[in-house]
Enzyme design. Structure first.
Site, short mmCIF file in Angstrom:
data_model
loop_
_atom_site.label_atom_id
_atom_site.label_comp_id
_atom_site.label_asym_id
_atom_site.label_seq_id
_atom_site.Cartn_x
_atom_site.Cartn_y
_atom_site.Cartn_z
N CYS A 162 0.84 -0.94 -0.06
CA CYS A 162 0.06 -0.18 0.15
C CYS A 162 1.05 1.12 -0.07
O CYS A 162 2.05 1.37 0.23
CB CYS A 162 -0.88 0.02 1.12
SG CYS A 162 0.06 -0.03 2.78
N CYS A 206 3.45 1.73 2.74
CA CYS A 206 4.57 0.94 2.71
C CYS A 206 5.59 1.59 1.99
O CYS A 206 6.85 1.83 2.16
CB CYS A 206 4.23 -0.44 1.88
SG CYS A 206 3.29 -1.69 2.94
N ASP A 240 6.36 -30.96 10.63
CA ASP A 240 4.81 -30.69 10.82
C ASP A 240 3.99 -31.68 11.02
O ASP A 240 4.32 -32.66 10.09
CB ASP A 240 4.66 -29.48 9.73
CG ASP A 240 3.29 -29.05 9.88
OD1 ASP A 240 2.86 -28.61 10.85
OD2 ASP A 240 2.41 -28.87 8.83
#
Lengths: 924, 77
Positions: free
Chosen positions: A115, A118, A611
């Site tokens: 954006c 940023c 994981d």
């Protein structure tokens, strides 16, 4: 117009006829001459009636591959042969020291900006830096244009500033084909000249693949500038052309190199025999009585040796000249100095009266030196081609054409013309041309070429198919999702190519050695010469022991032997050859290793964190239990639960609905569906308020769960996720789902533990569920109730314990943990995130490949170490012996120059062959 | 500017290499002559000394041409 095109795939006269007929059938073709042995077709045609493309297409349609026409060969070999070797520092373009006040412009590509704020953040942080005059960020282009004073701030400091606030500076990358490199010194020099270019961030050059991988800033330097810089030091450079053309060109180059060296070898070997016999007859006339006297004639020996020096030996002198012109040294110099000295002194002795001690000629030494080294180069050229076979196999997998559906009609088009969204039709026995999703039909597809899995995989509607795999049994239509460079195969090829161009940290030793070795060797040769000339010759009574009367000749022989035995080409080949074979073998087995560094680090891993979901387990929960806790039947509870979950997109909800369907339960109609994050759902079924979820959900709604507690604990102890079903304000039952373990999880975990690596499981599940799963597959350490965003922190904690941690995950929500770990291993190559965030990518979803990856890295690293040992071993043992270290004890020269050449050739061959032996080892 | 500077450095490096190689050659020749003069029967023939000086010159030029450019560059910068 006449042209000659390469035609590959012809094996017999039948093929010959097919190609001839196919080309002859084209209107405008007046004559065709197909050469089976040369794999070519010479065609004369009228350019007004047909063109080269049509001729090539006819050959392709006949079922053969075509290469480039002769005149279009992009790299003239003459140029490459003449390419120079390296350049001294002072001739390199240098980055000048910036004057204070001098301002320069630079543009960074910045990723992560979403954006305007940023963009402002990046601008602000840049403007805060001392030395930045102005900064302007273009959000849509993701670029930051900066004016700065190089005297006050460096490019790296600006990059660090941007990255310090969470954005990432993206560097441009390119790979260049570099021609004319013959040894590690050449690679170092190309690397050096690239790194000295302004705007080049890093450069890695691999002499085996003849490629330079460069990271650069395109606002400061263009690819053309880099090519010019490489060409400026005498090598040729070009952007890689299309893969097939590259493949074709590389094949031609390799064939040419092998042919040249074979011819050189034949000439030198044929001449070496009479020279050796002629020279040895003087020493052993009784033994060699059969050798005709004319072979001992020194003028004949001179003539024969001169032929060897001029033809097979020319390459060393030309290479040396080109190198010296730029003030650089490489292995050609060592050989040229050695053979040149032996030849020159023999010529002088032939035509001049040099006095006592100079009767013996050394033509045999010069010729044998060249013969052995040419033999080494010939065998090396053959072996080097084989190290990169895997990538060629991958490229060869690509389909050439595709059949797409256009307006209900099938149309065959080149695979390059397929676009995303096209409907592609594949028949049994055909290759799947691009990646896609099946929309009609079903078939078994052989994916072994990509995944290494030998059993064909069943594909039906909505399943993904991978380009270049083989459709075995049925016809199907699929929608193209990835084409061209985006296909899984293209990405795999790119990844493997990059890996093969990368360097392992261990190679630093080799680079340092190769970079300074030639200089050190010349110093050693000089010292040995001085010692044996002034001290050793008399001190160790050489005239009596060796029969040599001239101190110069003896010292010269020692010096030549030192020069020849020290050639560092084996050191330069040791690491890249092993990495190429190792990464190639990995690719053939569905294991993509991103480079030498990953290989080296994998070796040190002592902890592997898995994981749970999608890695140890299938990742798709299944309905396991339905328990009634009131006067409601189990099927009714399931019908209500499935009805309530019908609108849910949560995997647990989907599992319940799927379970109900599989059990043929009539799913109740639900209304007013409401999802309560982290707790469960609320819905209205047949006017009753239904709650389905966790204890917390029940507590929040003041529902007594004491009746369900015991059963729930039992289910959780088995690793299942239990949900309480309540109707109104009373509990009616429990529904349990579980993510089942993959078939190979237990076996893989056991074997990894047997390797002495600790296995840890990380999951967001509660401790009880997590422990139950971990226990069932033999994992002792469990990190439970870890939110996805905290996984990276958990990895860091393990690293803080001094562990070298590998993380195995699916690469999507595990990306930060994969990045944090020392080695990220992503299962399944389907996502970009997986490819980007991990150092090792396993194409198959098989945990045993983790084991195979570890075995492969151990195997490759052990090969690298063996290679370096051999390479350094030859030199460290050979040099002192060649320098005459043992002469005082044995009173004879142990290694002659010719023997030294044989050793040197052997070192390169043994290193390459040792690497190739890896292909025979099983990693599974 | 850069080309001029590089050419100047190249010239210095060549001079330095030649000078150091010649120095080594002179040492070699003087030592050879000295050894011969210290003995009744000379150890080294004329060919030994001449061929030796050429060989020493070639090797020392290779070594010094690799070393001097770096040293000169450091000095200048």
């Amino acid at each position: 117009m006449q042209t000659k095109i390469k035609v590959y795939g012809m094996t017999c006269m039948h093929c010959h006829k097919r190609v001839t007929d196919a080309i002859s059938a084209i209107t405008g073709v007046s004559s065709v001459e197909v050469d089976l042995e040369d794999e070519s077709a010479e065609v004369e045609f009228d350019p007004d009636k047909t063109d080269l493309e049509e001729i090539k297409q006819a050959v392709i349609d006949a079922g053969y591959e075509v290469g480039e026409e002769e005149k279009a060969c992009p790299l003239p070999f003459e140029t490459e042969q003449e390419a120079c070797k390296i350049i001294p520092d002072e001739e390199l373009e240098e980055t000048t020291e910036a004057e204070p006040g001098h301002v320069e412009d630079i543009v960074f590509r910045v990723s992560g900006m979403t954006c305007a704020s940023c963009a402002q953040n990046v601008e602000k942080i840049l403007k805060k830096q001392a030395g930045v005059v102005s900064a302007s960020v273009n959000l849509p282009m993701s670029k930051a244009a900066i004016s700065y004073e190089p005297a006050s701030i460096s490019r790296d400091e600006m990059e660090e500033a941007i990255e310090s606030i969470g954005y990432h500076v993206v560097h441009d990358r390119t790979t260049l084909d570099v021609g004319g490199m013959t040894c590690a010194s050449c690679a170092m020099n190309v690397e050096k000249v690239l790194k000295r270019q302004k705007g080049v961030i890093s450069a890695s050059v691999n002499v085996s693949t003849a490629k330079a991988r460069v990271e650069y800033n395109s606002s400061l330097i263009s690819v053309e500038d880099m090519i010019a810089a490489i060409e400026g030091i005498g090598y040729s450079a070009s952007l890689p052309v299309g893969r097939e053309e590259t493949e074709d060109r590389e094949r031609k180059e390799r064939e040419e190199e092998i042919r040249n060296q074979r011819n050189n070898l034949i000439i030198s070997a044929l001449i070496a025999v009479p020279i050796m016999l002629g020279s040895m007859k003087e020493g052993f006339p009784g033994l060699l009585w059969f050798v005709p006297d004319f072979l001992t004639n020194q003028y004949l020996l001179f003539l024969l040796a001169t032929i060897v020096i001029i033809f097979p030996g020319r390459q060393f002198f030309v290479g040396t000249y080109r190198g010296l012109k730029h003030g650089v040294t490489d292995m050609n110099l060592l050989i040229a100095t050695g053979t040149g000295a032996a030849y020159v002194i023999s010529v002088a002795a032939t035509f001049l009266d040099l006095g006592p001690g100079y009767e013996h000629l050394y033509y045999d030494t010069a010729v044998m030196l060249i013969t052995f080294i040419v033999l080494g180069r010939y065998l090396e050229a053959r072996a080097k081609g084989r190290t990169s076979e895997s990538i060629k196999k991958l490229i060869g997998l690509q389909a050439k054409t595709a059949r797409i559906i256009v307006g209900n009609e099938e149309k065959e088009v080149p695979v390059e013309d397929v676009e995303v969204g096209d409907i592609v039709f594949v028949r049994p026995g055909e290759k799947v041309p691009v990646d896609g999703v099946v929309i009609e039909g079903s078939s078994a597809v052989d994916e072994s070429m990509i995944t290494g899995e030998s059993i064909p995989v069943e594909k039906k509607k909505n399943d993904e198919v991978i380009g270049s795999t083989l459709n075995k049994s049925g016809a199907m239509k699929f929608r193209a999702t990835n084409v061209g460079a985006d296909t899984a195969l293209a990405r795999i090829i790119e990844l493997v190519e990059n890996a093969q161009n990368s360097k392992a940290p261990i190679q630093r030793i080799a680079d340092v050695v190769a970079g300074h070795f030639i200089l050190v060797v010349h110093v050693l040769a000089l010292l040995a010469f001085f010692f044996w000339y002034f001290v050793g010759f008399e001190a160790y009574n050489v005239p009596v022991n060796s029969g040599l009367l001239s101190p110069f000749l003896f010292a010269l022989l020692i010096s030549i032997t030192v020069l020849v035995i020290s050639c560092p080409c084996a050191v330069g080949l040791a690491t890249p050859a092993a990495i190429m074979v190792g990464t190639g073998k990995g690719a053939e087995n569905g294991i993509l290793i991103k480079g030498g560094e990953a290989l080296e680090r994998t070796l040190k891993v002592d902890t592997i964190v898995f994981d749970k979901t999608g890695t140890l387990t299938k990742g798709e929960p299944e309905l396991t239990d339905v328990i009634s806790l009131a006067d409601v039947e189990e099927d009714r509870i399931l019908a209500i639960a499935a009805g309530a979950e019908k609108g849910s997109e949560h995997p647990l909800g989907e599992a319940i609905v799927r379970g109900a369907e599989e059990r043929n339960v009539d799913i109740a109609n639900a209304e007013e569906f409401k999802s309560i994050a982290g707790r469960g759902i609320e819905a209205s079924v047949e006017d009753s308020r239904i709650l389905l979820g966790t204890r917390k959900l029940m507590e929040d709604n003041n529902i007594d769960i004491s009746a369900a507690e015991k059963k729930m604990e039992d289910l959780e102890a088995q690793g299942k996720t239990a949900m309480i079903a309540a109707s109104g304000d009373r509990v009616i039952g429990l529904v349990a789902v579980a993510d089942t373990l993959k078939e190979n999880s237990k076996e893989a975990v056991e074997k990894i533990r047997d390797m002495g690596i600790e296995v840890v499981m990380i999951t967001g599940d509660n401790h009880r569920t997590a422990d139950a799963i971990a226990n069932s597959i033999g994992i002792e350490r469990v990190l439970a109730e870890v939110l996805p965003e905290d996984k990276a922190a958990e990895i860091l904690k393990l690293q803080d314990e001094g562990r070298i941690v590998a993380m195995v995950g699916d690469g999507i929500n595990d990306a930060p943990a994969l990045t944090q770990s020392d080695i990220g291993i992503a299962m399944g190559a389907g996502t970009d995130v997986a490819m980007e965030s991990a150092q090792i990518v396993l194409i198959k979803n098989d945990l045993r490949d983790v084991l195979a990856a570890i075995r492969l890295s151990r195997l490759t690293m052990s090969k690298i170490k063996q290679n370096l040992f051999w390479a350094f071993g030859y030199n460290s043992i050979g040099i002192p012996i060649a320098a005459g270290l043992f002469y005082p004890f044995v009173h004879t020269i142990l290694i002659t120059p010719a023997l030294a050449a044989a050793f040197m050739a052997m070192s390169s061959i043994s290193v390459t062959t040792n690497s190739l032996l890896m292909k025979r080892k099983s990693i599974k | 500017m850069n080309e001029q500077s590089a050419s100047r450095r190249g010239k210095y490096a060549l001079i330095a290499s030649l000078a150091s190689s010649l120095l080594l050659v002179i040492i070699f020749a003087v030592l050879s002559v000295f050894v011969n003069s210290s003995r009744t029967v000379p150890l080294y023939s004329q060919v030994d000394i001449i061929a030796g000086t050429i060989f020493v010159f070639v090797l020392s030029m290779i070594v010094s041409a690799s070393i001097w450019p770096g040293i000169i560059e450091k000095r200048i910068s």
